[in-house]
Write an enzyme that holds these catalytic residues in place. Structure first.
Site, PDB file in Angstrom:
ATOM      1  N   LYS A 199      14.529  32.342  12.965  1.00  0.00           N
ATOM      2  CA  LYS A 199      14.305  30.925  13.282  1.00  0.00           C
ATOM      3  C   LYS A 199      12.938  30.745  13.964  1.00  0.00           C
ATOM      4  O   LYS A 199      12.198  31.698  14.143  1.00  0.00           O
ATOM      5  CB  LYS A 199      15.457  30.411  14.151  1.00  0.00           C
ATOM      6  CG  LYS A 199      16.838  30.585  13.494  1.00  0.00           C
ATOM      7  CD  LYS A 199      17.060  29.664  12.312  1.00  0.00           C
ATOM      8  CE  LYS A 199      18.242  30.006  11.434  1.00  0.00           C
ATOM      9  NZ  LYS A 199      19.556  29.920  12.040  1.00  0.00           N
TER      10      LYS A 199
HETATM   11  C1  LIG Z   1      21.041  29.963  11.901  1.00  0.00           C
HETATM   12  C2  LIG Z   1      21.928  28.792  11.692  1.00  0.00           C
HETATM   13  C3  LIG Z   1      23.103  28.597  12.420  1.00  0.00           C
HETATM   14  C4  LIG Z   1      23.707  29.640  13.318  1.00  0.00           C
HETATM   15  O1  LIG Z   1      22.886  30.164  14.241  1.00  0.00           O
HETATM   16  P1  LIG Z   1      23.188  31.624  14.864  1.00  0.00           P
HETATM   17  O2  LIG Z   1      22.246  31.660  16.015  1.00  0.00           O
HETATM   18  O3  LIG Z   1      22.888  32.616  13.815  1.00  0.00           O
HETATM   19  O4  LIG Z   1      24.608  31.641  15.295  1.00  0.00           O
HETATM   20  C5  LIG Z   1      23.812  27.434  12.223  1.00  0.00           C
HETATM   21  N1  LIG Z   1      23.417  26.504  11.345  1.00  0.00           N
HETATM   22  C6  LIG Z   1      22.310  26.670  10.601  1.00  0.00           C
HETATM   23  C7  LIG Z   1      21.915  25.594   9.635  1.00  0.00           C
HETATM   24  C8  LIG Z   1      21.550  27.825  10.742  1.00  0.00           C
HETATM   25  O5  LIG Z   1      20.472  28.003   9.968  1.00  0.00           O
END
Ligand SMILES: *Cc1c(COP(=O)(O)O)cnc(C)c1O
Length: 414
Positions: A199
């Site tokens: 991210k």
């Molecule tokens: C990455 C992501 C999540 C979950 O995040 P984590 O930190 O991996 O638990 C939820 N929704 C979307 C759209 C994501 O891309």
């Protein structure tokens, strides 16, 4: 019309690049590492002062009054569901084109995710898709800023207000983006972020929820800490052994060394988003004359944060399946991915909620055609050029008719 030496790596030719390029990757500098080490040497590994500092800095960055840090984006979604009092009997409208955690969080609270289709151009949930799914049990809309493009929040807000629904933003893809000049994180009643390494900023694992509702923020702070009213540091300051479990909560806390890493990363975020946007412009330009490679649509009133750069392949112009194109690109050293398998097609949802093919046809047909190309701030222009060369090489090799696929003026194929 294969150029000399253009045999696909998949078929034994030379790969476009030797070292494989991933689709996403964190940026960690020495100052990030030094910040973490300092906290590791301090008294507070968790529940210390860095937690509130990160929350304050993050809230200010996204223009929200409150930010609540948690241990993952999934925990952030769960806290948001809890905070909005979503429970058994309630329905939450969730787009089919998202990571499963968006819908899983609804199920964690005993509620029902109702899958809505997405716009064919942007793959975003819009007001039209939402309107078709509202029932007397609908409690909330979960907008997902797929690929990093903020949804149409004014239109979604109008629908939410008309039907008395909460508006939740899964903004895990769009940190650093904006809609009509308003930053992501301030666009819904509650917004959710992830700090997973792919991210925009990372804390290893981690997440954040932002809101302007102080009471909601307090409920979520309690929820992430076992449902306890006061945290350890508050009790220490009060010299008191007393605490109360006021509701069932979890341990979803983010540690101080993760929070300090988050703060260090946040300072670099604006530059990183600009770099992601620059890479996207390079891809846009490279594929603009190619009828096979079609980037997703973007809307004027947003600043797209480009967590992902997604293209749709016109497979009718190729003598290959998406799976073959995918394997060929991986063999060329281009770390493509597919985001996402529509959530309602997963066995868990089919078995528990009776979902399946035909429920969200736009998402289902998009899923057959999409490929995610690498985008991350550490990519060089040479890396971007490799992705373009690799993709064009694969398209050329499988063009349905000689020169046909690429002949619309793209110099890479002629
Ligand atoms: C990455 C992501 C999540 C979950 O995040 P984590 O930190 O991996 O638990 C939820 N929704 C979307 C759209 C994501 O891309």
């Amino acid at each position: 019309m294969n150029k000399p030496g253009e045999r696909l790596a998949l078929h034994g030719g030379l790969p476009t690049r030797e070292a494989a390029l991933p689709y996403g990757r964190q940026c960690l500098d020495d100052d990030d590492i030094a910040a973490v080490v300092n906290v590791l040497r301090s008294d507070w590994l968790t529940c210390g002062p860095k937690v509130a500092e990160f929350e304050r800095g993050f809230a200010d960055f996204v223009g929200a009054d409150e930010a609540v840090s948690v241990s993952s984006g999934t925990a952030a979604l769960h806290a948001a569901m809890y905070g909005m009092s979503i429970g058994p009997g309630d329905e939450v409208i969730v787009p089919a084109m998202t990571f499963a955690a968006s819908a899983n969080a609804v199920v964690f609270q005993g509620a029902t995710p109702v899958f809505a289709d997405v716009d064919p151009d942007t793959l975003l949930l819009g007001p039209t898709q939402v309107l078709g799914k509202i029932t007397p049990r609908t409690k909330a809309i979960m907008a997902v800023d797929y690929a990093g493009q903020p949804c149409e929040y004014d239109a979604l807000r109008a629908v939410a207000d008309r039907y008395g629904l909460a508006l939740i933003a899964d903004s895990c893809h769009s940190l650093g983006g904006s809609y009509k000049g308003r930053p992501v994180g301030s666009l819904a009643d509650v917004s959710v972020f992830s700090f997973h390494p792919v991210k925009h900023i990372t804390t290893g694992e981690g997440g954040m929820v932002t809101t302007n509702d102080a009471a909601l923020a307090n409920r979520m702070r309690c929820f992430r800490n076992h449902g306890i009213t006061a945290d350890f540091r508050q009790r220490e300051q009060q010299g008191s052994w007393f605490y109360e479990i006021v509701d069932l909560g979890y341990n979803y806390r983010l540690t101080d060394f993760q929070c300090v890493l988050g703060m260090s990363q946040l300072r670099k975020l604006p530059g990183w988003v600009r770099r992601r946007q620059q890479i996207a412009r390079q891809y846009d330009a490279a594929f603009s004359a190619c009828p096979v490679i079609n980037p997703l649509g973007g809307r004027q009133e947003v600043s797209h944060a480009y967590h992902l750069y997604v293209v749709r392949l016109d497979l009718s112009r190729l003598n290959a399946t998406r799976a073959e194109v995918f394997a060929a690109l991986r063999a060329e050293g281009v770390g493509v991915n597919v985001h996402y398998i529509p959530v309602h097609l997963h066995p868990f949802y089919r078995n528990r909620f009776g979902t399946g093919p035909g429920l969200c046809e736009v998402a289902e047909s998009a899923y057959e055609q999409i490929v995610t190309l690498p985008v991350f701030p550490g990519m060089t222009n040479a890396d971007v050029a490799d992705v373009v060369s690799g993709l064009c090489k694969v398209v050329r090799a499988w063009a349905a008719e000689e020169r046909r696929a690429c002949q619309q003026g793209c110099s890479r194929c002629n």
